[in-house]
Design a protein around this motif. Sequence first.
Motif, short mmCIF file in Angstrom:
data_model
loop_
_atom_site.label_atom_id
_atom_site.label_comp_id
_atom_site.label_asym_id
_atom_site.label_seq_id
_atom_site.Cartn_x
_atom_site.Cartn_y
_atom_site.Cartn_z
N VAL A 247 0.86 -1.19 0.00
CA VAL A 247 0.00 0.00 0.00
C VAL A 247 0.89 1.23 0.00
O VAL A 247 1.86 1.31 0.77
N GLN A 248 0.57 2.14 -0.88
CA GLN A 248 1.32 3.40 -0.95
C GLN A 248 0.38 4.57 -0.66
O GLN A 248 -0.82 4.50 -0.91
N ILE A 249 0.96 5.65 -0.16
CA ILE A 249 0.18 6.88 0.03
C ILE A 249 0.92 8.05 -0.63
O ILE A 249 2.14 7.99 -0.85
N LEU A 250 0.15 9.07 -0.93
CA LEU A 250 0.74 10.36 -1.34
C LEU A 250 0.85 11.17 -0.05
O LEU A 250 -0.14 11.73 0.44
N PRO A 251 2.02 11.23 0.55
CA PRO A 251 2.11 11.74 1.92
C PRO A 251 1.85 13.24 2.02
O PRO A 251 2.35 14.03 1.22
N PRO A 252 1.07 13.63 3.03
CA PRO A 252 0.96 15.06 3.36
C PRO A 252 2.37 15.59 3.63
O PRO A 252 3.18 14.92 4.27
N GLY A 253 2.65 16.76 3.12
CA GLY A 253 4.01 17.29 3.20
C GLY A 253 4.71 17.18 1.86
O GLY A 253 5.65 17.93 1.59
N GLY A 254 4.25 16.27 1.00
CA GLY A 254 4.83 16.14 -0.33
C GLY A 254 4.18 17.12 -1.31
O GLY A 254 3.11 17.66 -1.06
N ALA A 255 4.87 17.33 -2.43
CA ALA A 255 4.41 18.32 -3.40
C ALA A 255 3.08 17.91 -4.03
O ALA A 255 2.22 18.76 -4.29
N VAL A 256 2.91 16.62 -4.29
CA VAL A 256 1.66 16.22 -4.96
C VAL A 256 0.48 16.37 -4.01
O VAL A 256 -0.59 16.84 -4.41
N PHE A 257 0.69 16.01 -2.75
CA PHE A 257 -0.40 16.20 -1.79
C PHE A 257 -0.77 17.68 -1.71
O PHE A 257 -1.96 18.04 -1.64
N ALA A 258 0.23 18.53 -1.73
CA ALA A 258 -0.05 19.98 -1.70
C ALA A 258 -0.90 20.40 -2.90
O ALA A 258 -1.82 21.22 -2.77
N ASP A 259 -0.60 19.82 -4.05
CA ASP A 259 -1.40 20.13 -5.25
C ASP A 259 -2.83 19.61 -5.09
O ASP A 259 -3.80 20.28 -5.48
N VAL A 260 -2.96 18.40 -4.56
CA VAL A 260 -4.30 17.83 -4.36
C VAL A 260 -5.09 18.71 -3.39
O VAL A 260 -6.26 19.04 -3.64
N LEU A 261 -4.43 19.10 -2.32
CA LEU A 261 -5.11 19.94 -1.33
C LEU A 261 -5.54 21.27 -1.94
O LEU A 261 -6.70 21.70 -1.76
#
Lengths: 292, 292
Positions: A247-261
Amino acid sequence: MHRPSCFLLACAALLTGAAAPAARSPAEIVSAAPDAAWHALDPSRLLLMTLGDGRQVIIELAPDFAPVHVANILKLARAGWWNGAAIVREQDNYVVQWARMPEGQALPSGVAAHPPAEYERDATLPIVPLDFPDPYAPKTGWADGFPVASNGRHVWLAHCYGMVGVGRDMPPDTGSGEELYAVNGQAPRQLDRNIALVGRVVSGMEILSALPRGTAALGFYADPKQRVPIRSVQVVADMPEASRPVVQILPPGGAVFADVLAARVNRRDPFFVRPAGATDLCNVPVPTRRFR
Amino acid sequence: MHRPSCFLLACAALLTGAAAPAARSPAEIVSAAPDAAWHALDPSRLLLMTLGDGRQVIIELAPDFAPVHVANILKLARAGWWNGAAIVREQDNYVVQWARMPEGQALPSGVAAHPPAEYERDATLPIVPLDFPDPYAPKTGWADGFPVASNGRHVWLAHCYGMVGVGRDMPPDTGSGEELYAVNGQAPRQLDRNIALVGRVVSGMEILSALPRGTAALGFYADPKQRVPIRSVQVVADMPEASRPVVQILPPGGAVFADVLAARVNRRDPFFVRPAGATDLCNVPVPTRRFR
Protein backbone atom coordinates in the motif's frame (compact mmCIF):
# COMPACT_ATOMS: atom_id res chain seq x y z
CA MET A 1 -28.19 15.12 -22.31
CA HIS A 2 -26.90 12.58 -19.89
CA ARG A 3 -23.20 12.09 -19.86
CA PRO A 4 -22.76 10.14 -16.68
CA SER A 5 -19.01 10.15 -16.98
CA CYS A 6 -19.11 13.91 -16.54
CA PHE A 7 -21.56 14.07 -13.73
CA LEU A 8 -20.46 15.79 -10.53
CA LEU A 9 -16.77 15.57 -11.30
CA ALA A 10 -15.05 17.40 -14.05
CA CYS A 11 -14.32 15.87 -17.42
CA ALA A 12 -11.49 18.17 -18.27
CA ALA A 13 -10.44 15.88 -21.09
CA LEU A 14 -13.58 16.80 -23.01
CA LEU A 15 -12.87 20.48 -22.80
CA THR A 16 -9.16 20.84 -23.23
CA GLY A 17 -9.40 21.60 -26.92
CA ALA A 18 -9.64 25.29 -26.03
CA ALA A 19 -6.73 27.66 -25.57
CA ALA A 20 -5.87 27.41 -21.88
CA PRO A 21 -5.54 23.93 -20.43
CA ALA A 22 -8.30 23.17 -17.96
CA ALA A 23 -7.32 23.00 -14.31
CA ARG A 24 -7.08 19.46 -13.04
CA SER A 25 -9.40 17.87 -10.53
CA PRO A 26 -7.93 16.32 -7.37
CA ALA A 27 -8.52 12.85 -8.85
CA GLU A 28 -6.65 13.80 -12.01
CA ILE A 29 -3.71 15.10 -9.98
CA VAL A 30 -3.60 11.83 -8.05
CA SER A 31 -3.77 9.78 -11.25
CA ALA A 32 -0.94 11.77 -12.80
CA ALA A 33 1.36 11.58 -9.76
CA PRO A 34 4.74 10.08 -10.64
CA ASP A 35 5.63 6.80 -8.94
CA ALA A 36 8.32 8.60 -6.96
CA ALA A 37 5.66 10.68 -5.23
CA TRP A 38 4.08 7.58 -3.71
CA HIS A 39 5.52 6.21 -0.48
CA ALA A 40 5.11 2.58 0.52
CA LEU A 41 3.64 2.09 3.99
CA ASP A 42 5.69 0.10 6.49
CA PRO A 43 4.38 -3.51 6.42
CA SER A 44 5.06 -3.87 10.14
CA ARG A 45 2.27 -1.33 10.71
CA LEU A 46 -0.21 -2.90 8.31
CA LEU A 47 -2.98 -5.32 9.15
CA LEU A 48 -4.55 -7.41 6.40
CA MET A 49 -8.11 -8.37 7.25
CA THR A 50 -9.57 -11.07 5.03
CA LEU A 51 -13.34 -11.48 5.16
CA GLY A 52 -15.06 -14.83 4.90
CA ASP A 53 -15.75 -14.24 1.22
CA GLY A 54 -12.10 -13.43 0.51
CA ARG A 55 -12.43 -9.66 0.19
CA GLN A 56 -9.64 -7.77 1.89
CA VAL A 57 -9.30 -4.65 4.01
CA ILE A 58 -5.95 -3.13 5.02
CA ILE A 59 -5.47 -0.99 8.10
CA GLU A 60 -2.44 1.18 8.82
CA LEU A 61 -1.70 1.43 12.53
CA ALA A 62 -0.51 4.61 14.24
CA PRO A 63 2.03 3.63 16.91
CA ASP A 64 3.15 7.23 17.33
CA PHE A 65 -0.26 8.05 18.77
CA ALA A 66 -1.40 4.95 20.67
CA PRO A 67 1.71 2.83 21.30
CA VAL A 68 0.27 0.52 23.96
CA HIS A 69 -2.92 -0.11 22.03
CA VAL A 70 -1.01 -0.70 18.81
CA ALA A 71 1.38 -3.13 20.54
CA ASN A 72 -1.68 -4.96 21.86
CA ILE A 73 -3.29 -5.11 18.46
CA LEU A 74 -0.13 -6.50 16.84
CA LYS A 75 0.07 -9.17 19.56
CA LEU A 76 -3.60 -10.00 19.14
CA ALA A 77 -3.20 -10.35 15.37
CA ARG A 78 -0.13 -12.58 15.82
CA ALA A 79 -2.06 -14.74 18.28
CA GLY A 80 -4.79 -15.25 15.67
CA TRP A 81 -7.26 -13.32 17.80
CA TRP A 82 -9.46 -12.27 14.88
CA ASN A 83 -9.24 -15.50 12.89
CA GLY A 84 -12.88 -16.49 12.90
CA ALA A 85 -14.01 -13.08 14.18
CA ALA A 86 -17.00 -11.23 12.78
CA ILE A 87 -18.32 -7.81 11.97
CA VAL A 88 -21.04 -7.44 14.58
CA ARG A 89 -22.20 -3.87 14.11
CA GLU A 90 -22.84 -1.50 11.22
CA GLN A 91 -24.52 1.68 12.41
CA ASP A 92 -25.42 3.96 9.55
CA ASN A 93 -23.42 7.17 9.32
CA TYR A 94 -21.35 6.28 12.38
CA VAL A 95 -19.22 3.13 12.79
CA VAL A 96 -18.68 -0.47 11.69
CA GLN A 97 -17.24 -2.72 14.41
CA TRP A 98 -15.77 -6.21 14.68
CA ALA A 99 -15.00 -8.65 17.48
CA ARG A 100 -13.60 -12.10 18.18
CA MET A 101 -16.22 -14.82 18.25
CA PRO A 102 -17.44 -16.00 20.67
CA GLU A 103 -16.94 -12.89 22.74
CA GLY A 104 -15.61 -12.92 26.28
CA GLN A 105 -12.51 -15.04 25.72
CA ALA A 106 -9.36 -14.47 27.75
CA LEU A 107 -6.74 -12.21 26.21
CA PRO A 108 -3.52 -13.84 25.01
CA SER A 109 -0.60 -13.43 27.39
CA GLY A 110 1.33 -10.21 26.99
CA VAL A 111 -1.71 -8.21 25.93
CA ALA A 112 -2.40 -5.33 28.30
CA ALA A 113 -5.97 -5.65 29.54
CA HIS A 114 -6.09 -2.06 30.71
CA PRO A 115 -3.98 0.22 28.54
CA PRO A 116 -3.80 3.89 29.42
CA ALA A 117 -6.19 6.33 27.74
CA GLU A 118 -4.00 7.13 24.73
CA TYR A 119 -6.23 9.90 23.43
CA GLU A 120 -3.64 12.58 22.72
CA ARG A 121 0.12 13.08 22.74
CA ASP A 122 2.52 15.98 23.03
CA ALA A 123 2.62 18.20 19.96
CA THR A 124 6.23 17.49 19.05
CA LEU A 125 5.37 15.66 15.83
CA PRO A 126 5.74 17.69 12.64
CA ILE A 127 2.30 18.73 11.42
CA VAL A 128 1.33 19.66 7.89
CA PRO A 129 -1.17 22.40 8.72
CA LEU A 130 -4.58 23.03 7.25
CA ASP A 131 -5.28 26.69 7.81
CA PHE A 132 -9.06 26.82 7.87
CA PRO A 133 -11.45 27.19 10.80
CA ASP A 134 -12.46 23.96 12.51
CA PRO A 135 -15.32 23.82 15.01
CA TYR A 136 -13.57 21.26 17.22
CA ALA A 137 -9.96 22.38 17.60
CA PRO A 138 -7.69 25.42 17.22
CA LYS A 139 -5.55 23.64 14.63
CA THR A 140 -5.91 20.77 12.20
CA GLY A 141 -3.67 19.09 9.66
CA TRP A 142 -1.83 15.83 9.13
CA ALA A 143 0.91 14.10 11.12
CA ASP A 144 2.59 10.87 10.10
CA GLY A 145 0.04 10.61 7.28
CA PHE A 146 -3.01 10.77 9.55
CA PRO A 147 -5.58 13.56 10.02
CA VAL A 148 -5.00 15.30 13.34
CA ALA A 149 -6.25 18.13 15.48
CA SER A 150 -4.22 20.08 17.99
CA ASN A 151 -4.41 22.75 20.65
CA GLY A 152 -0.71 23.61 20.34
CA ARG A 153 0.30 21.54 23.36
CA HIS A 154 -1.30 18.26 22.41
CA VAL A 155 -2.12 16.60 19.13
CA TRP A 156 -4.64 13.85 18.54
CA LEU A 157 -5.98 11.73 15.73
CA ALA A 158 -9.28 12.97 14.29
CA HIS A 159 -12.34 10.77 13.74
CA CYS A 160 -12.45 11.14 9.97
CA TYR A 161 -14.02 8.65 7.56
CA GLY A 162 -12.14 5.35 7.65
CA MET A 163 -10.30 6.02 10.91
CA VAL A 164 -10.01 2.96 13.15
CA GLY A 165 -10.46 3.03 16.93
CA VAL A 166 -10.67 0.78 19.95
CA GLY A 167 -14.03 -0.14 21.45
CA ARG A 168 -14.22 0.39 25.15
CA ASP A 169 -16.61 0.17 28.06
CA MET A 170 -17.34 3.03 30.43
CA PRO A 171 -13.95 3.38 32.17
CA PRO A 172 -11.63 5.10 29.70
CA ASP A 173 -8.91 2.45 30.04
CA THR A 174 -10.92 -0.68 29.35
CA GLY A 175 -10.41 -0.95 25.62
CA SER A 176 -7.56 -3.40 25.09
CA GLY A 177 -7.75 -3.32 21.30
CA GLU A 178 -9.56 -6.64 21.06
CA GLU A 179 -12.62 -4.96 19.54
CA LEU A 180 -12.16 -2.34 16.81
CA TYR A 181 -14.34 0.01 14.82
CA ALA A 182 -14.03 2.17 11.70
CA VAL A 183 -15.87 5.41 10.95
CA ASN A 184 -18.33 4.92 8.07
CA GLY A 185 -19.97 8.36 7.70
CA GLN A 186 -19.79 12.01 8.63
CA ALA A 187 -16.81 12.49 10.94
CA PRO A 188 -18.01 11.92 14.57
CA ARG A 189 -15.44 14.34 15.91
CA GLN A 190 -17.20 14.44 19.30
CA LEU A 191 -15.40 11.12 19.90
CA ASP A 192 -11.98 12.76 19.53
CA ARG A 193 -10.04 12.43 22.78
CA ASN A 194 -12.78 10.24 24.23
CA ILE A 195 -11.61 6.96 22.76
CA ALA A 196 -8.33 5.65 21.37
CA LEU A 197 -7.88 5.93 17.63
CA VAL A 198 -5.20 3.55 16.40
CA GLY A 199 -5.04 3.93 12.63
CA ARG A 200 -7.09 4.05 9.48
CA VAL A 201 -8.37 1.86 6.68
CA VAL A 202 -6.03 2.42 3.74
CA SER A 203 -7.59 -0.11 1.37
CA GLY A 204 -11.04 -1.68 1.24
CA MET A 205 -13.05 0.86 3.23
CA GLU A 206 -15.67 0.65 0.47
CA ILE A 207 -16.23 -2.98 1.50
CA LEU A 208 -16.83 -2.18 5.15
CA SER A 209 -19.07 0.78 4.36
CA ALA A 210 -21.36 -1.19 2.06
CA LEU A 211 -22.39 -3.90 4.53
CA PRO A 212 -26.04 -4.01 5.58
CA ARG A 213 -26.94 -1.78 8.50
CA GLY A 214 -27.75 -3.58 11.74
CA THR A 215 -31.26 -3.13 13.06
CA ALA A 216 -30.65 -3.70 16.77
CA ALA A 217 -29.74 -0.83 19.12
CA LEU A 218 -26.60 1.05 18.01
CA GLY A 219 -26.58 -0.79 14.69
CA PHE A 220 -25.64 -4.22 16.05
CA TYR A 221 -26.87 -7.10 13.91
CA ALA A 222 -30.07 -8.34 15.52
CA ASP A 223 -29.51 -11.91 14.37
CA PRO A 224 -26.06 -13.52 14.78
CA LYS A 225 -26.55 -14.97 11.29
CA GLN A 226 -26.30 -11.44 9.90
CA ARG A 227 -22.77 -11.04 11.19
CA VAL A 228 -20.11 -10.84 8.51
CA PRO A 229 -17.39 -13.45 9.02
CA ILE A 230 -13.73 -12.46 9.21
CA ARG A 231 -11.43 -15.24 8.11
CA SER A 232 -8.20 -13.74 9.46
CA VAL A 233 -6.29 -10.64 10.45
CA GLN A 234 -2.55 -10.82 9.78
CA VAL A 235 0.36 -8.46 10.21
CA VAL A 236 1.54 -7.82 6.66
CA ALA A 237 5.23 -7.92 7.67
CA ASP A 238 4.73 -11.52 8.84
CA MET A 239 3.64 -12.68 5.39
CA PRO A 240 6.16 -14.03 2.87
CA GLU A 241 7.47 -10.98 1.05
CA ALA A 242 6.32 -12.18 -2.36
CA SER A 243 2.71 -12.46 -1.26
CA ARG A 244 2.46 -9.26 0.77
CA PRO A 245 0.07 -6.56 -0.38
CA VAL A 246 1.80 -3.23 -0.93
CA VAL A 247 0.00 0.00 0.00
CA GLN A 248 1.32 3.40 -0.95
CA ILE A 249 0.18 6.88 0.03
CA LEU A 250 0.74 10.36 -1.34
CA PRO A 251 2.11 11.74 1.92
CA PRO A 252 0.96 15.06 3.36
CA GLY A 253 4.01 17.29 3.20
CA GLY A 254 4.83 16.14 -0.33
CA ALA A 255 4.41 18.32 -3.40
CA VAL A 256 1.66 16.22 -4.96
CA PHE A 257 -0.40 16.20 -1.79
CA ALA A 258 -0.05 19.98 -1.70
CA ASP A 259 -1.40 20.13 -5.25
CA VAL A 260 -4.30 17.83 -4.36
CA LEU A 261 -5.11 19.94 -1.33
CA ALA A 262 -5.00 23.20 -3.30
CA ALA A 263 -7.28 21.69 -5.93
CA ARG A 264 -9.73 20.51 -3.28
CA VAL A 265 -9.78 23.91 -1.63
CA ASN A 266 -10.41 25.70 -4.91
CA ARG A 267 -11.91 23.45 -7.54
CA ARG A 268 -11.11 25.10 -10.81
CA ASP A 269 -11.78 22.11 -13.01
CA PRO A 270 -14.55 22.87 -15.48
CA PHE A 271 -17.55 21.51 -13.59
CA PHE A 272 -17.19 23.97 -10.74
CA VAL A 273 -18.65 27.46 -10.97
CA ARG A 274 -17.75 28.65 -7.47
CA PRO A 275 -14.62 27.29 -5.72
CA ALA A 276 -15.16 26.80 -2.01
CA GLY A 277 -11.99 28.57 -0.90
CA ALA A 278 -11.62 26.23 2.07
CA THR A 279 -12.02 22.67 3.18
CA ASP A 280 -12.83 20.60 6.20
CA LEU A 281 -10.02 18.36 7.45
CA CYS A 282 -12.01 15.18 6.95
CA ASN A 283 -12.99 16.15 3.42
CA VAL A 284 -9.38 15.64 2.22
CA PRO A 285 -8.65 11.92 2.39
CA VAL A 286 -4.94 11.09 2.08
CA PRO A 287 -4.72 9.28 -1.28
CA THR A 288 -3.75 5.62 -1.16
CA ARG A 289 -3.28 2.83 -3.67
CA ARG A 290 -2.81 -0.88 -3.29
CA PHE A 291 -0.68 -3.20 -5.35
CA ARG A 292 -1.01 -6.98 -5.13
CA MET B 1 -15.56 -7.29 29.57
CA HIS B 2 -17.57 -6.77 26.45
CA ARG B 3 -20.85 -5.08 26.85
CA PRO B 4 -21.67 -4.28 23.25
CA SER B 5 -24.82 -2.42 24.19
CA CYS B 6 -22.63 0.12 25.99
CA PHE B 7 -19.99 0.50 23.37
CA LEU B 8 -19.38 4.00 22.01
CA LEU B 9 -22.68 5.38 23.20
CA ALA B 10 -23.66 5.88 26.77
CA CYS B 11 -25.72 3.42 28.76
CA ALA B 12 -26.98 5.89 31.29
CA ALA B 13 -29.54 3.40 32.51
CA LEU B 14 -26.78 1.25 33.99
CA LEU B 15 -25.38 4.08 36.02
CA THR B 16 -28.33 5.98 37.31
CA GLY B 17 -28.36 4.24 40.66
CA ALA B 18 -26.05 6.97 41.96
CA ALA B 19 -27.13 10.28 43.43
CA ALA B 20 -27.36 12.65 40.47
CA PRO B 21 -29.21 11.42 37.41
CA ALA B 22 -26.88 10.91 34.47
CA ALA B 23 -27.08 13.39 31.63
CA ARG B 24 -28.93 12.05 28.64
CA SER B 25 -27.40 11.24 25.29
CA PRO B 26 -28.85 12.86 22.15
CA ALA B 27 -30.48 9.54 21.25
CA GLU B 28 -32.11 9.31 24.65
CA ILE B 29 -33.45 12.85 24.32
CA VAL B 30 -34.93 11.97 20.93
CA SER B 31 -36.50 8.78 22.31
CA ALA B 32 -38.06 10.65 25.20
CA ALA B 33 -39.48 13.49 23.09
CA PRO B 34 -43.24 13.89 23.55
CA ASP B 35 -45.40 13.28 20.50
CA ALA B 36 -46.27 16.97 20.45
CA ALA B 37 -42.65 17.83 19.74
CA TRP B 38 -42.71 15.91 16.47
CA HIS B 39 -44.04 17.66 13.36
CA ALA B 40 -45.44 15.75 10.42
CA LEU B 41 -43.84 16.63 7.10
CA ASP B 42 -46.13 17.89 4.35
CA PRO B 43 -46.97 14.91 2.11
CA SER B 44 -47.03 17.15 -0.95
CA ARG B 45 -43.28 17.59 -0.48
CA LEU B 46 -42.53 13.91 0.07
CA LEU B 47 -41.38 11.40 -2.50
CA LEU B 48 -41.72 7.69 -1.77
CA MET B 49 -39.14 5.67 -3.68
CA THR B 50 -39.79 1.94 -3.70
CA LEU B 51 -36.89 -0.25 -4.76
CA GLY B 52 -37.30 -3.42 -6.78
CA ASP B 53 -37.12 -5.53 -3.62
CA GLY B 54 -39.82 -3.47 -1.90
CA ARG B 55 -37.58 -1.47 0.44
CA GLN B 56 -38.57 2.19 0.67
CA VAL B 57 -36.78 5.51 0.82
CA ILE B 58 -38.53 8.82 1.51
CA ILE B 59 -37.21 12.18 0.34
CA GLU B 60 -38.42 15.56 1.59
CA LEU B 61 -38.19 18.22 -1.12
CA ALA B 62 -37.15 21.81 -0.45
CA PRO B 63 -39.27 24.07 -2.65
CA ASP B 64 -38.18 27.17 -0.75
CA PHE B 65 -34.68 26.68 -2.06
CA ALA B 66 -35.04 25.23 -5.55
CA PRO B 67 -38.62 25.91 -6.69
CA VAL B 68 -38.16 25.23 -10.40
CA HIS B 69 -36.23 22.03 -9.82
CA VAL B 70 -38.72 20.83 -7.21
CA ALA B 71 -41.66 21.59 -9.53
CA ASN B 72 -39.87 19.57 -12.21
CA ILE B 73 -39.26 16.66 -9.86
CA LEU B 74 -42.91 16.56 -8.78
CA LYS B 75 -44.00 16.55 -12.43
CA LEU B 76 -41.49 13.84 -13.25
CA ALA B 77 -42.72 11.68 -10.37
CA ARG B 78 -46.34 12.20 -11.41
CA ALA B 79 -45.47 11.22 -14.98
CA GLY B 80 -43.98 7.96 -13.69
CA TRP B 81 -40.50 9.05 -14.77
CA TRP B 82 -38.67 6.88 -12.24
CA ASN B 83 -40.94 3.85 -12.44
CA GLY B 84 -38.48 1.26 -13.69
CA ALA B 85 -35.49 3.53 -13.00
CA ALA B 86 -32.29 2.29 -11.37
CA ILE B 87 -29.53 3.27 -9.03
CA VAL B 88 -26.61 3.53 -11.41
CA ARG B 89 -23.83 4.86 -9.21
CA GLU B 90 -22.58 4.37 -5.69
CA GLN B 91 -19.28 6.12 -5.14
CA ASP B 92 -17.84 5.43 -1.72
CA ASN B 93 -17.84 8.37 0.67
CA TYR B 94 -19.43 10.66 -1.91
CA VAL B 95 -22.79 10.07 -3.63
CA VAL B 96 -25.36 7.49 -4.70
CA GLN B 97 -27.24 8.40 -7.89
CA TRP B 98 -30.28 7.17 -9.81
CA ALA B 99 -31.69 7.66 -13.29
CA ARG B 100 -34.55 6.65 -15.55
CA MET B 101 -33.84 3.61 -17.67
CA PRO B 102 -32.98 3.58 -20.49
CA GLU B 103 -31.36 6.97 -20.27
CA GLY B 104 -31.80 9.67 -22.88
CA GLN B 105 -35.60 9.69 -23.05
CA ALA B 106 -37.51 12.90 -23.77
CA LEU B 107 -38.76 14.81 -20.77
CA PRO B 108 -42.53 14.85 -20.14
CA SER B 109 -44.27 18.02 -21.27
CA GLY B 110 -44.19 20.83 -18.75
CA VAL B 111 -40.83 19.86 -17.32
CA ALA B 112 -38.27 22.64 -17.71
CA ALA B 113 -35.28 21.24 -19.55
CA HIS B 114 -33.04 24.08 -18.46
CA PRO B 115 -33.95 25.38 -15.02
CA PRO B 116 -31.99 28.27 -13.60
CA ALA B 117 -29.03 27.56 -11.33
CA GLU B 118 -30.98 27.51 -8.05
CA TYR B 119 -27.90 27.30 -5.85
CA GLU B 120 -28.73 29.94 -3.26
CA ARG B 121 -31.57 32.28 -2.31
CA ASP B 122 -31.95 35.54 -0.43
CA ALA B 123 -31.42 35.24 3.30
CA THR B 124 -34.96 36.20 4.29
CA LEU B 125 -35.83 32.76 5.67
CA PRO B 126 -35.64 32.41 9.44
CA ILE B 127 -32.46 30.54 10.37
CA VAL B 128 -31.82 28.58 13.57
CA PRO B 129 -28.16 29.45 13.98
CA LEU B 130 -25.26 27.16 14.89
CA ASP B 131 -22.64 29.41 16.39
CA PHE B 132 -19.44 27.49 15.70
CA PRO B 133 -16.74 28.11 13.11
CA ASP B 134 -17.29 26.53 9.72
CA PRO B 135 -14.55 26.35 7.11
CA TYR B 136 -16.94 26.94 4.22
CA ALA B 137 -19.24 29.77 5.22
CA PRO B 138 -19.56 32.67 7.68
CA LYS B 139 -22.77 31.24 9.14
CA THR B 140 -24.47 27.86 9.38
CA GLY B 141 -27.68 26.57 10.87
CA TRP B 142 -31.04 25.21 9.78
CA ALA B 143 -33.83 26.73 7.73
CA ASP B 144 -37.14 25.03 7.02
CA GLY B 145 -35.70 21.89 8.66
CA PHE B 146 -32.68 21.66 6.34
CA PRO B 147 -29.00 22.30 7.09
CA VAL B 148 -27.92 25.58 5.53
CA ALA B 149 -24.97 27.90 5.19
CA SER B 150 -25.15 31.64 4.69
CA ASN B 151 -23.07 34.71 4.03
CA GLY B 152 -25.72 37.04 5.47
CA ARG B 153 -27.07 38.01 2.05
CA HIS B 154 -27.70 34.58 0.64
CA VAL B 155 -28.52 31.24 2.18
CA TRP B 156 -28.01 27.83 0.61
CA LEU B 157 -28.57 24.18 1.41
CA ALA B 158 -25.45 22.37 2.64
CA HIS B 159 -24.21 19.06 1.25
CA CYS B 160 -24.64 17.06 4.47
CA TYR B 161 -25.11 13.31 4.69
CA GLY B 162 -28.41 12.32 3.07
CA MET B 163 -28.95 15.57 1.19
CA VAL B 164 -30.40 15.11 -2.30
CA GLY B 165 -29.29 17.04 -5.36
CA VAL B 166 -29.76 17.26 -9.09
CA GLY B 167 -27.20 15.75 -11.43
CA ARG B 168 -26.06 18.10 -14.12
CA ASP B 169 -23.67 18.34 -17.00
CA MET B 170 -21.10 21.10 -17.43
CA PRO B 171 -23.39 24.11 -17.97
CA PRO B 172 -24.85 25.01 -14.59
CA ASP B 173 -28.43 25.03 -15.86
CA THR B 174 -28.58 21.61 -17.47
CA GLY B 175 -29.84 19.55 -14.56
CA SER B 176 -33.60 19.23 -15.00
CA GLY B 177 -34.11 17.03 -11.96
CA GLU B 178 -34.44 13.85 -13.98
CA GLU B 179 -31.30 12.39 -12.38
CA LEU B 180 -30.79 12.73 -8.63
CA TYR B 181 -28.10 11.88 -6.11
CA ALA B 182 -27.79 11.63 -2.33
CA VAL B 183 -24.68 12.25 -0.23
CA ASN B 184 -23.46 8.97 1.35
CA GLY B 185 -20.33 10.04 3.29
CA GLN B 186 -18.36 12.95 4.65
CA ALA B 187 -20.12 16.15 3.63
CA PRO B 188 -18.77 17.22 0.20
CA ARG B 189 -19.34 20.86 0.96
CA GLN B 190 -17.20 21.92 -2.01
CA LEU B 191 -20.34 21.15 -4.04
CA ASP B 192 -22.36 23.79 -2.17
CA ARG B 193 -23.53 26.48 -4.60
CA ASN B 194 -22.18 24.47 -7.52
CA ILE B 195 -25.16 22.20 -7.98
CA ALA B 196 -28.82 22.34 -7.02
CA LEU B 197 -29.74 20.62 -3.78
CA VAL B 198 -33.45 19.88 -3.66
CA GLY B 199 -34.08 18.05 -0.40
CA ARG B 200 -32.92 15.24 1.81
CA VAL B 201 -33.57 11.60 2.55
CA VAL B 202 -35.75 11.52 5.67
CA SER B 203 -36.26 7.75 5.85
CA GLY B 204 -34.27 4.86 4.41
CA MET B 205 -30.88 6.49 3.88
CA GLU B 206 -29.35 3.39 5.49
CA ILE B 207 -30.64 1.42 2.49
CA LEU B 208 -29.03 3.69 -0.09
CA SER B 209 -25.75 3.89 1.80
CA ALA B 210 -25.35 0.10 2.10
CA LEU B 211 -25.48 -0.71 -1.61
CA PRO B 212 -22.33 -2.14 -3.20
CA ARG B 213 -19.87 0.45 -4.43
CA GLY B 214 -19.55 0.72 -8.20
CA THR B 215 -16.16 -0.11 -9.67
CA ALA B 216 -16.27 1.98 -12.86
CA ALA B 217 -15.04 5.59 -12.92
CA LEU B 218 -16.85 7.80 -10.37
CA GLY B 219 -18.46 4.78 -8.76
CA PHE B 220 -20.81 3.92 -11.62
CA TYR B 221 -21.74 0.26 -11.78
CA ALA B 222 -19.47 -1.32 -14.39
CA ASP B 223 -22.05 -3.91 -15.41
CA PRO B 224 -25.67 -2.84 -16.00
CA LYS B 225 -26.70 -6.00 -14.13
CA GLN B 226 -25.29 -4.45 -10.94
CA ARG B 227 -27.75 -1.58 -11.10
CA VAL B 228 -30.33 -1.56 -8.34
CA PRO B 229 -33.88 -1.44 -9.71
CA ILE B 230 -36.32 1.24 -8.62
CA ARG B 231 -39.91 0.11 -8.91
CA SER B 232 -41.51 3.52 -8.51
CA VAL B 233 -41.24 7.05 -7.19
CA GLN B 234 -44.55 8.56 -6.05
CA VAL B 235 -45.61 11.84 -4.50
CA VAL B 236 -46.91 10.83 -1.08
CA ALA B 237 -49.80 13.31 -1.26
CA ASP B 238 -51.09 11.47 -4.34
CA MET B 239 -51.49 8.20 -2.45
CA PRO B 240 -54.75 7.27 -0.72
CA GLU B 241 -54.54 8.84 2.72
CA ALA B 242 -54.87 5.55 4.56
CA SER B 243 -51.82 4.07 2.84
CA ARG B 244 -49.55 7.08 2.99
CA PRO B 245 -46.35 6.82 5.00
CA VAL B 246 -46.09 9.52 7.65
CA VAL B 247 -42.71 11.10 8.42
CA GLN B 248 -42.16 13.38 11.36
CA ILE B 249 -39.19 15.51 12.35
CA LEU B 250 -38.03 17.21 15.53
CA PRO B 251 -37.82 20.65 13.97
CA PRO B 252 -34.84 22.93 14.50
CA GLY B 253 -36.19 25.87 16.45
CA GLY B 254 -38.13 23.58 18.78
CA ALA B 255 -37.21 22.98 22.40
CA VAL B 256 -36.36 19.30 21.94
CA PHE B 257 -34.06 19.99 19.02
CA ALA B 258 -32.32 22.60 21.16
CA ASP B 259 -31.79 19.93 23.82
CA VAL B 260 -30.46 17.46 21.27
CA LEU B 261 -28.10 20.07 19.89
CA ALA B 262 -26.83 21.04 23.34
CA ALA B 263 -26.23 17.38 24.17
CA ARG B 264 -24.34 16.83 20.92
CA VAL B 265 -22.16 19.87 21.52
CA ASN B 266 -21.32 18.78 25.05
CA ARG B 267 -21.77 15.09 25.59
CA ARG B 268 -22.17 14.69 29.33
CA ASP B 269 -23.64 11.20 29.24
CA PRO B 270 -21.40 8.78 31.13
CA PHE B 271 -19.30 7.40 28.27
CA PHE B 272 -17.75 10.75 27.45
CA VAL B 273 -14.73 12.03 29.36
CA ARG B 274 -14.19 15.25 27.40
CA PRO B 275 -17.16 17.06 25.83
CA ALA B 276 -16.28 18.58 22.45
CA GLY B 277 -17.72 22.03 23.17
CA ALA B 278 -18.73 22.45 19.52
CA THR B 279 -20.11 20.64 16.54
CA ASP B 280 -19.97 20.63 12.80
CA LEU B 281 -23.25 21.46 11.04
CA CYS B 282 -23.39 18.12 9.26
CA ASN B 283 -22.74 16.19 12.45
CA VAL B 284 -26.20 17.11 13.79
CA PRO B 285 -28.77 15.29 11.68
CA VAL B 286 -32.31 16.56 12.15
CA PRO B 287 -34.12 13.64 13.85
CA THR B 288 -36.84 11.95 11.85
CA ARG B 289 -39.19 9.02 12.36
CA ARG B 290 -41.51 7.17 10.03
CA PHE B 291 -44.88 5.69 10.75
CA ARG B 292 -46.55 3.26 8.36
